[in-house]
Design a protein around this motif. Structure first.
Motif, PDB file in Angstrom:
ATOM      1  N   PHE A  90       1.866 -11.969   1.645  1.00  0.00           N
ATOM      2  CA  PHE A  90       0.789 -12.176   0.678  1.00  0.00           C
ATOM      3  C   PHE A  90       1.156 -13.328  -0.244  1.00  0.00           C
ATOM      4  CE2 PHE A  90       0.754  -7.770   1.964  1.00  0.00           C
ATOM      5  CZ  PHE A  90      -0.585  -7.550   2.260  1.00  0.00           C
TER       6      PHE A  90
ATOM      7  N   THR B 241      -0.025 -13.629  -3.293  1.00  0.00           N
ATOM      8  CA  THR B 241       0.049 -13.109  -4.663  1.00  0.00           C
ATOM      9  C   THR B 241       0.259 -11.597  -4.663  1.00  0.00           C
ATOM     10  OG1 THR B 241      -2.324 -12.646  -4.845  1.00  0.00           O
ATOM     11  CG2 THR B 241      -1.591 -14.891  -5.469  1.00  0.00           C
TER      12      THR B 241
ATOM     13  N   ALA C  76      -1.428  -9.650  -6.535  1.00  0.00           N
ATOM     14  CA  ALA C  76      -2.770  -9.067  -6.595  1.00  0.00           C
ATOM     15  C   ALA C  76      -3.324  -8.821  -5.196  1.00  0.00           C
ATOM     16  CB  ALA C  76      -3.704  -9.975  -7.391  1.00  0.00           C
ATOM     17  N   ALA C  77      -3.073  -9.734  -4.277  1.00  0.00           N
ATOM     18  CA  ALA C  77      -3.536  -9.563  -2.893  1.00  0.00           C
ATOM     19  C   ALA C  77      -2.819  -8.390  -2.227  1.00  0.00           C
ATOM     20  CB  ALA C  77      -3.319 -10.849  -2.100  1.00  0.00           C
TER      21      ALA C  77
ATOM     22  N   VAL D 205      -1.661  -5.737  -3.778  1.00  0.00           N
ATOM     23  CA  VAL D 205      -2.219  -4.526  -4.382  1.00  0.00           C
ATOM     24  C   VAL D 205      -3.570  -4.189  -3.736  1.00  0.00           C
ATOM     25  CG1 VAL D 205      -3.141  -3.526  -6.516  1.00  0.00           C
ATOM     26  CG2 VAL D 205      -0.972  -4.771  -6.554  1.00  0.00           C
ATOM     27  N   GLU D 206      -4.392  -5.193  -3.487  1.00  0.00           N
ATOM     28  CA  GLU D 206      -5.673  -4.954  -2.812  1.00  0.00           C
ATOM     29  C   GLU D 206      -5.448  -4.319  -1.443  1.00  0.00           C
ATOM     30  OE1 GLU D 206      -8.842  -5.282  -3.768  1.00  0.00           O
ATOM     31  OE2 GLU D 206      -8.273  -6.002  -5.748  1.00  0.00           O
ATOM     32  N   TYR D 207      -4.465  -4.842  -0.722  1.00  0.00           N
ATOM     33  CA  TYR D 207      -4.152  -4.288   0.601  1.00  0.00           C
ATOM     34  C   TYR D 207      -3.712  -2.829   0.492  1.00  0.00           C
ATOM     35  CZ  TYR D 207      -1.439  -3.121   4.694  1.00  0.00           C
ATOM     36  OH  TYR D 207      -0.922  -2.460   5.778  1.00  0.00           O
TER      37      TYR D 207
ATOM     38  N   ASP E 279      -4.262  -0.702  -1.885  1.00  0.00           N
ATOM     39  CA  ASP E 279      -5.362   0.121  -2.383  1.00  0.00           C
ATOM     40  C   ASP E 279      -6.305   0.515  -1.244  1.00  0.00           C
ATOM     41  OD1 ASP E 279      -6.688   1.395  -4.556  1.00  0.00           O
ATOM     42  OD2 ASP E 279      -8.151  -0.231  -4.607  1.00  0.00           O
ATOM     43  N   ALA E 280      -6.504  -0.387  -0.293  1.00  0.00           N
ATOM     44  CA  ALA E 280      -7.365  -0.085   0.855  1.00  0.00           C
ATOM     45  C   ALA E 280      -6.635   0.746   1.907  1.00  0.00           C
ATOM     46  CB  ALA E 280      -7.870  -1.394   1.477  1.00  0.00           C
TER      47      ALA E 280
ATOM     48  N   ASP F  55      -5.327   6.048   0.938  1.00  0.00           N
ATOM     49  CA  ASP F  55      -6.467   6.731   0.329  1.00  0.00           C
ATOM     50  C   ASP F  55      -6.358   8.233   0.542  1.00  0.00           C
ATOM     51  OD1 ASP F  55      -9.006   6.824  -1.011  1.00  0.00           O
ATOM     52  OD2 ASP F  55      -9.938   7.196   0.937  1.00  0.00           O
TER      53      ASP F  55
ATOM     54  N   ARG G  14      -3.608   1.829 -10.162  1.00  0.00           N
ATOM     55  CA  ARG G  14      -4.566   1.465  -9.110  1.00  0.00           C
ATOM     56  C   ARG G  14      -4.650   2.558  -8.049  1.00  0.00           C
ATOM     57  NH1 ARG G  14      -6.550  -3.655  -7.535  1.00  0.00           N
ATOM     58  NH2 ARG G  14      -8.207  -3.254  -6.043  1.00  0.00           N
TER      59      ARG G  14
END
Length: 197
Positions: A20, A22, A24-25, A27-29, A31-32, A35, A55
């Motif tokens: 990644f 960043t 932030a990128a 964390v997005e990964y 988070d998806a 679950d 998050r």
């Protein structure tokens, strides 16, 4: 040092690796990807700086001794489905190095979870296993001891490990992972930012 070589070496050892640009990128990964699970977090300035607890906590049960009663949270995190941590150093040759005082973080990378994610900033990279151990002992550990306000030679001087016998020593064990433990999936997230100690 780029990520191409370390990514290839980690994959050759059996890790899943994602890169990644960043935090932030990354964390997005995460988070998806995670679950409705139980998630344990290891003590990590990297995870704290990325806001992972908050998050993932929006849609998972997250256990972290930095945010909850430490003793109970450490034990409960050991039984989580998923475990997230960082490393003190990562060798370009593919070895992951962690030093631990209580043992919960090191133990959690060895057994008990369906999957472990290692979230690693570029500042943790070292060219060899020996250099990675050196970084863990002489860079990460003194910084963490100082951050915790410990009365140890490394915290006082902030320059290197003195292999002390201080009762406040935080370096009680060192774990080198040469590959993912059998029966446990492991994924390394390489982030092109300086993160953690």
């Amino acid at each position: 040092m780029g990520f191409d070589s370390v990514k290839k070496n980690l994959e050759n050892r059996g890790y899943t690796v994602r890169v990644f640009s960043t935090g932030a990128a990354a964390v997005e990964y995460l988070d998806a990807a995670i679950d409705q699970r139980t998630v344990g977090l290891g003590g990590s300035a990297t995870l704290e700086s990325l806001g992972i607890y908050e998050r993932l906590g929006a849609h998972n049960r997250v256990i972290w001794h930095w945010k909850q009663e430490a003793g109970a949270a450490r034990r409960e995190a050991m039984t989580a489905d998923i475990y997230l941590t960082s490393v003190n150093a990562l060798a370009e040759t593919g070895e992951l190095i962690n030093i631990d005082g209580t043992g919960n973080r090191a133990a959690a990378t060895l057994f008990g979870h369906e999957k472990v994610f290692f979230v690693v900033g570029r500042n943790k990279l070292a060219p060899t296993e020996e250099a990675a151990v050196w970084r863990a002992r002489n860079v990460a550990a003194p910084q963490r001891a100082r951050q915790m306000g410990r009365k140890t030679p490394c915290a006082a001087k902030g320059d290197r490990c003195y292999d002390c016998t201080s009762p406040q020593r935080i370096c009680q064990g060192l774990v080198t992972l040469w590959g993912p433990m059998m029966g446990m999936e492991a994924e390394v997230l390489l982030i092109d930012e300086d993160l953690g100690l």
